[in-house]
Design a protein around this motif. Structure first.
Motif, short mmCIF file in Angstrom:
data_model
loop_
_atom_site.label_atom_id
_atom_site.label_comp_id
_atom_site.label_asym_id
_atom_site.label_seq_id
_atom_site.Cartn_x
_atom_site.Cartn_y
_atom_site.Cartn_z
N SER A 127 13.86 8.43 -0.43
CA SER A 127 13.96 8.42 -1.89
C SER A 127 12.60 8.67 -2.52
CB SER A 127 14.50 7.06 -2.38
OG SER A 127 14.55 7.04 -3.80
N GLY A 128 12.63 9.41 -3.60
CA GLY A 128 11.40 9.70 -4.33
C GLY A 128 11.39 11.07 -4.97
N PRO A 137 7.15 9.09 -0.13
CA PRO A 137 8.44 8.54 -0.53
C PRO A 137 8.63 7.13 0.01
CG PRO A 137 8.73 9.87 1.43
CD PRO A 137 7.25 9.90 1.10
N SER A 138 9.73 6.50 -0.40
CA SER A 138 10.22 5.31 0.27
C SER A 138 11.21 5.79 1.32
CB SER A 138 10.92 4.37 -0.72
OG SER A 138 11.55 3.30 -0.04
N THR A 156 4.68 5.73 8.78
CA THR A 156 3.88 4.77 8.00
C THR A 156 2.74 5.46 7.25
OG1 THR A 156 2.63 4.26 10.02
CG2 THR A 156 4.40 2.75 9.41
N LYS A 157 2.32 6.62 7.71
CA LYS A 157 1.29 7.37 6.98
C LYS A 157 1.90 8.27 5.90
CE LYS A 157 -2.47 7.39 10.33
NZ LYS A 157 -3.48 8.22 11.04
N VAL A 158 3.10 8.76 6.17
CA VAL A 158 3.76 9.67 5.23
C VAL A 158 4.34 8.91 4.04
CG1 VAL A 158 5.76 11.23 4.99
CG2 VAL A 158 4.27 11.38 7.00
N ALA A 159 4.76 7.66 4.24
CA ALA A 159 5.42 6.88 3.19
C ALA A 159 4.48 6.55 2.05
CB ALA A 159 5.98 5.59 3.80
N GLY A 361 7.31 4.72 -4.27
CA GLY A 361 7.90 5.97 -3.79
C GLY A 361 9.30 6.25 -4.27
N CYS A 362 10.18 5.25 -4.30
CA CYS A 362 11.59 5.52 -4.57
C CYS A 362 11.90 5.57 -6.06
CB CYS A 362 12.48 4.49 -3.87
SG CYS A 362 12.43 2.85 -4.59
#
Length: 478
Positions: A127-128, A137-138, A156-159, A361-362
């Motif tokens: 989501s995002g 994103p979340s 964990t790095k992309v979120a 993010g979301c």
């Protein structure tokens, strides 16, 4: 050899590929149409550690083991088709991640089917929107726990990153991730409808212009109660002027909201589990009603519409308070549904963690999630957020305003279905006795469905009256 693979180069897929590469991971990409792949590489990925491939076989050959492949494609049959293409190419411990808005039952089926092939499967809600995909994103992954540990350093790095941690966590087995994403979207439906009703009250009920609406929603977004992404973008929308007509663009948009199905899925699942979600359900109904544009236009020519403007004092603040209470109910409904589904399906959801990963993010990221996270952390067995002292006090102090706003809306013929449904949810939840004793008596009367008594255990049936033989013979008895 690339460290990560991605299939599907629509905007979300492109942005996630760029996000993953920016975090230091090499990416191999594939899209069904080669032209789309070439366009992405030349226009957005030139000079980046992203390699183009032009078939599933070429993509698989380009990846280091265990292979990690994210699908960002349309849900339903296309996902099944791509998985079937990948299955003969993959080896034991390779990982397929479905990052689309897949129906959770489809995810459960795919998880079972792939388990037999030794290929690991993760169903992951993302989501995002486009910006979230690019900047963080979340992400809501569920499925094989060992597979999640393999991709965790990347995710964990992309979120999105918030003050206490990245907005991703392992949620549970099977389809837990996509179920949580579905409920996220259901809550999103509810909040969006509630904001639309607040907008209607201020615009139609008070006559606010779009500069005033921008100022009100901007001010609300600075408060602890209503600060959120949806409030922020709503304030922005009121400022945008259509270059063609020079009118506020929002007023040039047809009042018929579309939907992709996640709200419907949420309501259906809630009904199956016996969990009341009236705010979310009414929001889905409101979108359906909006689609009846031609009928509504005809009806408006037959019936009287809005009856004047409200002249009372302090109404803006009362709408703000009513909106907060209703939004709290939407979250409470969603969290109660997640709790019930977790128990029924053995997801073992940690609702504090769900609230945490939704904080950034979301689409439903909001300040209100911070106390939710803390509440579920302290009381993991809490059955409903409304019982937490924090929300109990916040809602009770605003209930009078909530009731007054709905009363005024009714007097002016302004529909506020979700706001009304949320108040009914709250009023029903705090009643120790509801009138459904009469409903059960009626069921027993016409169908011998039995009932329970409040003064003694057991199941009872009463012959309420004698139906005459003639009515039975003629079929007039119900």
């Amino acid at each position: 050899m690339a460290q990560f693979g991605l299939i599907g180069l629509a905007v979300m897929g492109e942005n996630l590929a760029l996000n993953i590469e920016r975090q230091g991971f090499s990416v191999a990409v594939y899209n069904r149409t080669a032209e789309k792949t070439d366009s992405f590489i030349s226009q957005r990925a030139d000079g980046k550690d992203i390699v183009a491939t032009y078939s599933p076989k070429e993509l698989v050959a380009a990846l280091e083991r265990p292979r990690k492949i994210l699908l960002m494609i349309k849900s339903g049959a296309p996902v099944d088709a791509v998985i079937e293409q990948l299955k003969p190419l993959l080896e034991e411990d390779d990982i397929i991640i479905d990052g689309g808005n897949s129906y959770y039952e489809d995810t459960a089926r795919r998880s079972r089917e792939l388990q037999a092939t030794k290929v690991n499967f993760i169903g992951m809600g993302v989501s995002g929107g486009e910006i979230g995909a690019l900047l963080g994103p979340s992400m809501m992954p569920g499925g094989n726990k060992d597979a999640y540990e393999v991709v965790k350093p990347i995710l964990t790095k992309v979120a999105a990153q918030v003050e206490d941690s990245p907005c991703v966590t392992y949620l549970g087995p099977g389809c837990a991730g996509h179920y949580v994403k579905m409920v996220h979207n259901g809550i999103e439906y509810g909040i969006m409808q509630l904001i639309a009703e607040a907008y209607d009250l201020l615009k139609t009920g008070l006559g606010f212009n779009h500069q005033q609406l921008h100022e009100v929603f901007s001010a609300w977004n600075t408060t602890q109660e209503l600060n959120s992404y949806l409030m922020e973008i709503t304030a922005d929308i009121f400022q945008y002027i259509d270059p063609q007509t020079k009118n506020p663009l929002v007023e040039m948009i047809l009042d018929a909201a579309e939907q992709k199905g996640t709200g419907n899925w949420t309501v259906i699942s809630a009904m199956d589990l016996g969990v009341p979600v009236p705010t979310i359900m009414t929001a889905v109904n409101a979108r359906i009603m909006s689609a009846y544009k031609e009928e509504r236009v005809k009806a408006s020519q037959v019936f009287d519409g809005v009856s004047g403007r409200y002249q009372g004092e302090g109404f803006v603040d009362k709408v703000r308070d009513a909106l907060y209470c209703a939004i709290a109910c939407a979250y409470a409904e969603g969290m109660a549904l997640l709790k019930a589904a977790s128990q029924e399906r053995q997801y073992h959801l940690n609702l504090s963690e769900v609230a945490r990963i939704w904080k950034g993010g979301c689409i439903i990221r909001a300040e209100i999630l911070k106390p939710m996270q803390q509440i579920f952390q302290a009381q993991p067995d809490l059955v409903n957020l409304l019982l937490a002292p924090y929300f109990k006090e916040a809602i009770l102090s605003r209930t009078a305003a909530w009731r007054e706003v709905i009363t005024v809306a009714t007097q002016l013929n302004i529909p506020v279905p979700a706001m009304s449904a949320s108040l009914a949810y709250f009023n029903s939840y705090r009643r120790d006795r509801l009138p459904q004793n009469l409903t059960q008596a009626q069921r027993d009367y016409f169908g011998s469905h039995t009932y329970h008594r409040i003064d003694q255990p057991g199941t009872f049936h009463t012959e309420w009256t004698q139906v005459d033989a003639e009515s039975l013979q003629t079929g007039t008895a119900d």
